[in-house]
Design a protein around this motif. Structure first.
Motif, PDB file in Angstrom:
ATOM      1  N   LYS A 157       0.838  -1.192   0.000  1.00  0.00           N
ATOM      2  CA  LYS A 157       0.000   0.000   0.000  1.00  0.00           C
ATOM      3  C   LYS A 157       0.875   1.245   0.000  1.00  0.00           C
ATOM      4  O   LYS A 157       1.951   1.263   0.587  1.00  0.00           O
ATOM      5  N   LYS A 158       0.385   2.278  -0.650  1.00  0.00           N
ATOM      6  CA  LYS A 158       1.088   3.554  -0.654  1.00  0.00           C
ATOM      7  C   LYS A 158       0.821   4.240   0.678  1.00  0.00           C
ATOM      8  O   LYS A 158      -0.318   4.388   1.103  1.00  0.00           O
ATOM      9  N   THR A 159       1.858   4.693   1.329  1.00  0.00           N
ATOM     10  CA  THR A 159       1.701   5.320   2.642  1.00  0.00           C
ATOM     11  C   THR A 159       1.675   6.832   2.506  1.00  0.00           C
ATOM     12  O   THR A 159       2.228   7.408   1.568  1.00  0.00           O
ATOM     13  N   ASP A 160       1.046   7.489   3.477  1.00  0.00           N
ATOM     14  CA  ASP A 160       0.966   8.949   3.488  1.00  0.00           C
ATOM     15  C   ASP A 160       2.238   9.566   4.051  1.00  0.00           C
ATOM     16  O   ASP A 160       2.498  10.743   3.870  1.00  0.00           O
ATOM     17  N   SER A 161       3.053   8.801   4.774  1.00  0.00           N
ATOM     18  CA  SER A 161       4.263   9.352   5.372  1.00  0.00           C
ATOM     19  C   SER A 161       5.244   9.812   4.300  1.00  0.00           C
ATOM     20  O   SER A 161       5.961  10.788   4.498  1.00  0.00           O
ATOM     21  N   HIS A 162       5.253   9.175   3.154  1.00  0.00           N
ATOM     22  CA  HIS A 162       6.130   9.568   2.065  1.00  0.00           C
ATOM     23  C   HIS A 162       5.723  10.938   1.521  1.00  0.00           C
ATOM     24  O   HIS A 162       6.546  11.770   1.202  1.00  0.00           O
TER      25      HIS A 162
END
Length: 116
Positions: free
Chosen positions: A105-110
């Motif tokens: 999953k693509k994370t928001d932290s990036h």
């Protein structure tokens, strides 16, 4: 008494320059009940198209067309997939398919670190 000399049998594949059996494709088209009648040119065209699609990845490596190449060519082409979707190709292997649930999953932290 005159004896007729019979001409040597010629396959439908040889005049076109194909090694794939056109007669077998014609027989399968008739047996499959796709239509009431199957023309003479239909199996030749179908065979040539499948081999052209399967042969494109082999041109780079100069290798033979093997069953996995045929299977990928059939399943990547929409019309051939509709016609031959339920067919099992011997020695064809498994189609490369990764379900979306298994992908990371693509994370928001990036995104947050780039915004600072």
């Amino acid at each position: 008494m005159i004896c007729k000399i019979r001409a040597k049998a010629k396959t439908r594949s040889s005049p076109v320059g194909l090694q794939f059996p056109v007669g077998r494709v014609h027989w399968l088209l008739r047996k499959g009940n796709y239509s009431k009648r199957v023309g003479v040119g239909a199996p030749v065209y179908l065979t040539a198209e499948i081999l052209e699609l399967a042969g494109s990845p082999t041109r780079d490596n100069k290798t033979r067309v093997v069953p996995p190449h045929l299977q990928l060519a059939i399943y990547n082409e929409e019309e051939f997939n509709k016609l031959l979707g339920k067919v099992t190709i011997a020695q064809g292997g498994v189609l490369p398919n990764i379900q979306a649930v298994l992908l990371p999953k693509k994370t928001d932290s990036h995104r947050k670190t780039k915004g600072k």
